[in-house]
Design a protein around this motif. Structure first.
Motif, PDB file in Angstrom:
ATOM      1  N   LEU A   1       4.246   6.049  -4.086  1.00  0.00           N
ATOM      2  CA  LEU A   1       5.469   6.266  -5.053  1.00  0.00           C
ATOM      3  C   LEU A   1       5.177   6.135  -6.310  1.00  0.00           C
ATOM      4  N   PRO A   2       5.576   7.182  -7.050  1.00  0.00           N
ATOM      5  CA  PRO A   2       5.234   6.876  -8.775  1.00  0.00           C
ATOM      6  C   PRO A   2       6.217   5.830  -9.257  1.00  0.00           C
ATOM      7  N   SER A   3       5.753   5.127  -9.968  1.00  0.00           N
ATOM      8  CA  SER A   3       6.460   3.997 -10.742  1.00  0.00           C
ATOM      9  C   SER A   3       7.247   2.993  -9.820  1.00  0.00           C
ATOM     10  N   ALA A   4       6.684   2.928  -8.493  1.00  0.00           N
ATOM     11  CA  ALA A   4       7.457   2.047  -7.738  1.00  0.00           C
ATOM     12  C   ALA A   4       6.805   0.624  -7.766  1.00  0.00           C
ATOM     13  N   ARG A   5       5.652   0.505  -8.239  1.00  0.00           N
ATOM     14  CA  ARG A   5       4.930  -0.752  -8.485  1.00  0.00           C
ATOM     15  C   ARG A   5       5.469  -1.540  -9.648  1.00  0.00           C
ATOM     16  N   GLU A   6       6.174  -0.672 -10.508  1.00  0.00           N
ATOM     17  CA  GLU A   6       6.835  -1.383 -11.600  1.00  0.00           C
ATOM     18  C   GLU A   6       8.172  -1.814 -11.447  1.00  0.00           C
ATOM     19  N   SER A   7       8.713  -1.779 -10.131  1.00  0.00           N
ATOM     20  CA  SER A   7      10.105  -2.180  -9.734  1.00  0.00           C
ATOM     21  C   SER A   7       9.887  -3.575  -9.505  1.00  0.00           C
ATOM     22  N   PHE A   8      10.912  -4.266  -9.395  1.00  0.00           N
ATOM     23  CA  PHE A   8      11.150  -5.709  -8.999  1.00  0.00           C
ATOM     24  C   PHE A   8      10.227  -6.127  -7.618  1.00  0.00           C
TER      25      PHE A   8
ATOM     26  N   VAL B   1       0.745  -1.299   0.002  1.00  0.00           N
ATOM     27  CA  VAL B   1       0.138   0.068   0.055  1.00  0.00           C
ATOM     28  C   VAL B   1       0.942   1.041  -0.093  1.00  0.00           C
ATOM     29  N   LEU B   2       1.858   1.207   0.715  1.00  0.00           N
ATOM     30  CA  LEU B   2       2.848   2.451   0.647  1.00  0.00           C
ATOM     31  C   LEU B   2       3.458   2.660  -0.656  1.00  0.00           C
ATOM     32  N   LEU B   3       3.889   1.504  -1.337  1.00  0.00           N
ATOM     33  CA  LEU B   3       4.407   1.639  -2.760  1.00  0.00           C
ATOM     34  C   LEU B   3       3.476   2.384  -3.505  1.00  0.00           C
ATOM     35  N   SER B   4       2.336   2.290  -3.467  1.00  0.00           N
ATOM     36  CA  SER B   4       1.161   2.963  -4.316  1.00  0.00           C
ATOM     37  C   SER B   4       1.350   4.571  -4.059  1.00  0.00           C
TER      38      SER B   4
END
Length: 89
Positions: free
Chosen positions: A28-35, A23-26
């Protein structure tokens, strides 16, 4: 018996931390596309999608389904421990 209870509670707590991190990754921009974001998505999205079907976002932007999912996870974990206590003791 206490080892089983501790093991279940530890697994539930670890999954809660994984959900919170996802949820916290949401935020941050483009953090969900990281590994890490993709790995957490594979772990969390199947569980969260159940709640997102029934709980729409508030105002189109605020998604409270992870909060409900965390509460439900805690109740289910404690329920499993209670059932184990009932049958094993």
């Amino acid at each position: 018996m206490y080892y089983i209870e501790d093991y279940i509670r530890t697994l539930i707590q670890i999954y809660q931390y994984v959900l919170i991190a996802y949820v916290l990754l949401s935020w941050l921009p483009s953090a969900r596309e990281s590994f890490i974001g993709e790995m957490l998505g594979k772990l969390c999205e199947p569980y969260l999608s159940v709640f997102r079907r029934f709980i729409p976002p508030i105002g189109g932007m605020i998604d409270i389904s992870p909060i409900i999912a965390l509460i439900a996870l805690r109740f289910v974990g404690e329920g499993i421990v209670a059932v184990l206590r009932f049958f094993i003791r």
